[in-house]
Design a protein around this motif. Structure first.
Motif, mmCIF file in Angstrom:
data_model
loop_
_atom_site.group_PDB
_atom_site.id
_atom_site.type_symbol
_atom_site.label_atom_id
_atom_site.label_comp_id
_atom_site.label_asym_id
_atom_site.label_seq_id
_atom_site.Cartn_x
_atom_site.Cartn_y
_atom_site.Cartn_z
ATOM 1 N N HIS A 72 0.813 -1.209 0.000
ATOM 2 C CA HIS A 72 0.000 0.000 0.000
ATOM 3 C C HIS A 72 0.853 1.268 0.000
ATOM 4 C CE1 HIS A 72 -2.988 -2.981 0.941
ATOM 5 N NE2 HIS A 72 -3.960 -2.077 0.927
ATOM 6 N N ILE A 73 2.078 1.151 0.486
ATOM 7 C CA ILE A 73 2.976 2.314 0.474
ATOM 8 C C ILE A 73 3.205 2.792 -0.960
ATOM 9 C CG2 ILE A 73 5.368 3.031 0.910
ATOM 10 C CD1 ILE A 73 3.659 2.989 3.415
ATOM 11 N N ALA A 74 3.249 1.857 -1.888
ATOM 12 C CA ALA A 74 3.459 2.230 -3.296
ATOM 13 C C ALA A 74 2.223 2.873 -3.909
ATOM 14 C CB ALA A 74 3.854 1.002 -4.102
ATOM 15 N N VAL A 122 0.729 -16.329 16.069
ATOM 16 C CA VAL A 122 1.383 -15.599 14.983
ATOM 17 C C VAL A 122 2.425 -14.652 15.572
ATOM 18 C CG1 VAL A 122 -0.651 -15.762 13.518
ATOM 19 C CG2 VAL A 122 -0.314 -13.727 14.922
ATOM 20 N N SER A 123 3.509 -14.454 14.840
ATOM 21 C CA SER A 123 4.566 -13.562 15.308
ATOM 22 C C SER A 123 4.227 -12.109 15.051
ATOM 23 C CB SER A 123 5.896 -13.911 14.621
ATOM 24 O OG SER A 123 6.342 -15.182 15.019
ATOM 25 N N VAL A 124 3.626 -11.832 13.896
ATOM 26 C CA VAL A 124 3.304 -10.449 13.539
ATOM 27 C C VAL A 124 2.105 -10.455 12.608
ATOM 28 C CG1 VAL A 124 4.987 -10.476 11.654
ATOM 29 C CG2 VAL A 124 4.196 -8.286 12.549
ATOM 30 N N LEU A 125 1.236 -9.498 12.784
ATOM 31 C CA LEU A 125 0.120 -9.252 11.875
ATOM 32 C C LEU A 125 0.523 -8.094 10.971
ATOM 33 C CD1 LEU A 125 -3.627 -8.901 12.895
ATOM 34 C CD2 LEU A 125 -2.572 -7.346 11.247
ATOM 35 N N ILE A 126 0.611 -8.352 9.676
ATOM 36 C CA ILE A 126 1.040 -7.334 8.720
ATOM 37 C C ILE A 126 -0.201 -6.698 8.108
ATOM 38 C CG2 ILE A 126 2.307 -6.915 6.585
ATOM 39 C CD1 ILE A 126 3.971 -9.463 7.315
ATOM 40 N N THR A 127 -0.348 -5.403 8.298
ATOM 41 C CA THR A 127 -1.530 -4.693 7.823
ATOM 42 C C THR A 127 -1.181 -3.771 6.664
ATOM 43 O OG1 THR A 127 -3.426 -3.330 8.531
ATOM 44 C CG2 THR A 127 -1.278 -2.736 9.433
ATOM 45 N N GLY A 128 -2.098 -3.700 5.700
ATOM 46 C CA GLY A 128 -1.901 -2.824 4.549
ATOM 47 C C GLY A 128 -2.878 -1.667 4.586
ATOM 48 N N PRO A 129 -2.511 -0.549 5.185
ATOM 49 C CA PRO A 129 -3.435 0.578 5.289
ATOM 50 C C PRO A 129 -3.491 1.386 3.998
ATOM 51 C CG PRO A 129 -1.351 1.171 6.280
ATOM 52 C CD PRO A 129 -1.211 -0.267 5.827
ATOM 53 N N ASP A 130 -4.623 2.050 3.802
ATOM 54 C CA ASP A 130 -4.750 2.945 2.651
ATOM 55 C C ASP A 130 -4.179 4.326 2.940
ATOM 56 O OD1 ASP A 130 -6.014 0.989 1.158
ATOM 57 O OD2 ASP A 130 -8.015 1.613 1.788
ATOM 58 N N HIS A 131 -4.044 4.644 4.228
ATOM 59 C CA HIS A 131 -3.526 5.948 4.632
ATOM 60 C C HIS A 131 -3.130 5.878 6.102
ATOM 61 C CE1 HIS A 131 -7.587 6.212 6.227
ATOM 62 N NE2 HIS A 131 -8.061 6.131 4.991
ATOM 63 N N ALA A 132 -2.531 6.934 6.597
ATOM 64 C CA ALA A 132 -1.987 6.939 7.948
ATOM 65 C C ALA A 132 -3.070 6.749 9.003
ATOM 66 C CB ALA A 132 -1.231 8.239 8.201
ATOM 67 N N GLU A 133 -4.246 7.323 8.793
ATOM 68 C CA GLU A 133 -5.314 7.195 9.778
ATOM 69 C C GLU A 133 -5.766 5.746 9.922
ATOM 70 O OE1 GLU A 133 -5.111 9.517 7.470
ATOM 71 O OE2 GLU A 133 -4.835 11.292 8.746
ATOM 72 N N MET A 134 -5.798 5.027 8.825
ATOM 73 C CA MET A 134 -6.168 3.620 8.884
ATOM 74 C C MET A 134 -5.118 2.818 9.658
ATOM 75 S SD MET A 134 -7.122 1.021 5.745
ATOM 76 C CE MET A 134 -8.501 2.046 5.213
#
Length: 353
Positions: free
Chosen positions: A84-86, A302-314
């Motif tokens: 999502h950073i891209a 789980v070791s880590v939950l990787i989240t893909g936000p659409d923006h910083a607030e998310m």
């Protein structure tokens, strides 16, 4: 759902309370008192009265940490997804990375193909120059042979402006045959060579389509694999399940499970295509809240939950949910899985279809 499938799901989920305790790190992540009326339970790993002070680094307090399998490392329970950073504007990508750091996130996901390298370039712009010493950076390669893997690694290091990658993963295995071809073509051998040369610290593999691919990789390389990234969400036990068919093997072999697609990559919101929401039946908010969905995942080993936000607030929403996390009991988890069981798997987890 077939009765046998339901029984298998119930039998496995009953074991998860014991599995989860072994991955937790006794820092500031003990369960809080129930203030909402939601059924929760104390983490069994915190039966000891001794609770250590929260971990901090030069930027401030970290989110609770968990063990990263056999690596000996610990990582924050929430990680920032790089894809999502891209897709963000440059300014929003910068803001999101800063929000992650300020919120105590120290795990940063990426891959060479995200935005044709743009996501990695943005880590090179906004993460590595100032924060490399506190960031655990992961990226991935879709290479199917050693020569391409070498090029991907060189490009990733250059784009992210770093001399080493903390975790490099063989990305998006799709079938047992795909796994066999990559191994035959020397991809794993090159990964191990890169580790010996100090260009990467740890390595693993990922995939989101077919749990049989993960099983084949584990058949061939469970003794050396250190991490495994895969879909883990409350709907998964109902449809072509990674939780039922892969997670026990990871725990048995002390391979760190990395949770992705915890909201089915938009499928919980009626999504039908990558990064999109649509008009299909919605798990959220019809059957679950986002909080219930993510706390279910964190209640698993789980070791880590990787989240893909659409923006910083998310992303901030997910940080707040990590801070408020309390473990769900086996009964809680069963209730949530049953609540979503009537949704269509090919619609919710379309990437498995």
């Amino acid at each position: 759902m077939k009765e046998q499938d339901s029984n298998d799901r119930r039998k496995f989920l009953q074991t998860l309370a014991g599995l989860t305790t072994g991955i937790m790190v006794p820092l500031s992540c003990q369960s809080k008192a129930n203030e909402t009326g939601k059924a929760t339970t104390q983490l069994a790993s915190f039966e000891s009265p001794t609770v250590l002070a929260p971990q901090r680094d030069r930027l401030g307090e970290l989110l609770p940490q968990r063990k990263l399998g056999k690596t000996g490392e610990t990582v924050t329970m929430l990680g920032l997804g790089g894809a999502h950073i891209a897709r963000m504007s440059e300014s929003e990508a910068h803001k999101t990375i800063e929000t992650a750091l300020e919120g105590g996130v120290r795990f940063f996901d990426n891959a060479e193909q995200y935005g044709n390298g743009l996501a990695e370039e943005r880590y090179g712009m906004f993460l590595s120059p100032e924060y490399r010493d506190v960031a655990y950076i992961m990226t991935k390669t879709r290479a199917t042979n050693a020569k391409v893997a070498q090029q991907h690694l060189e490009d990733s290091l250059r784009r992210m402006k770093t001399d080493y990658i903390d975790l490099w993963q063989i990305h998006s295995v799709t079938s047992p045959n795909d796994v066999d071809k990559r191994l035959e073509n020397g991809v794993l051998e090159f990964v191990q060579k890169a580790q010996a040369e100090g260009k990467i610290r740890h390595y693993g593999f990922t995939g989101h389509r077919d749990y049989n691919a993960h099983q084949r990789m584990l058949e061939q390389a469970a003794d050396v694999m250190q991490t495994c990234q895969m879909p883990i969400n409350v709907f998964d036990p109902n449809y072509k399940s990674f939780i039922n068919n892969v997670l026990p093997k990871l725990v048995e072999n002390n391979i760190a499970p990395l949770a992705m697609k915890t909201l089915a990559n938009g499928g919980f919101f009626g999504g039908t295509t990558h990064f999109k929401s649509g008009d299909k039946p919605r798990i959220v908010p019809s059957a679950l809240s986002v909080e219930e969905a993510l706390h279910f995942v964190w209640s698993l080993p789980v070791s880590v939950l990787i989240t893909g936000p659409d923006h910083a607030e998310m992303l901030q929403e997910k940080i707040d949910l990590a801070k408020s996390f309390t473990t769900y009991s086996e009964t809680d988890r069963q209730t949530l899985v049953k609540r979503v069981a009537d949704f269509d798997g090919g619609t919710v987890e379309y990437y498995k279809a």
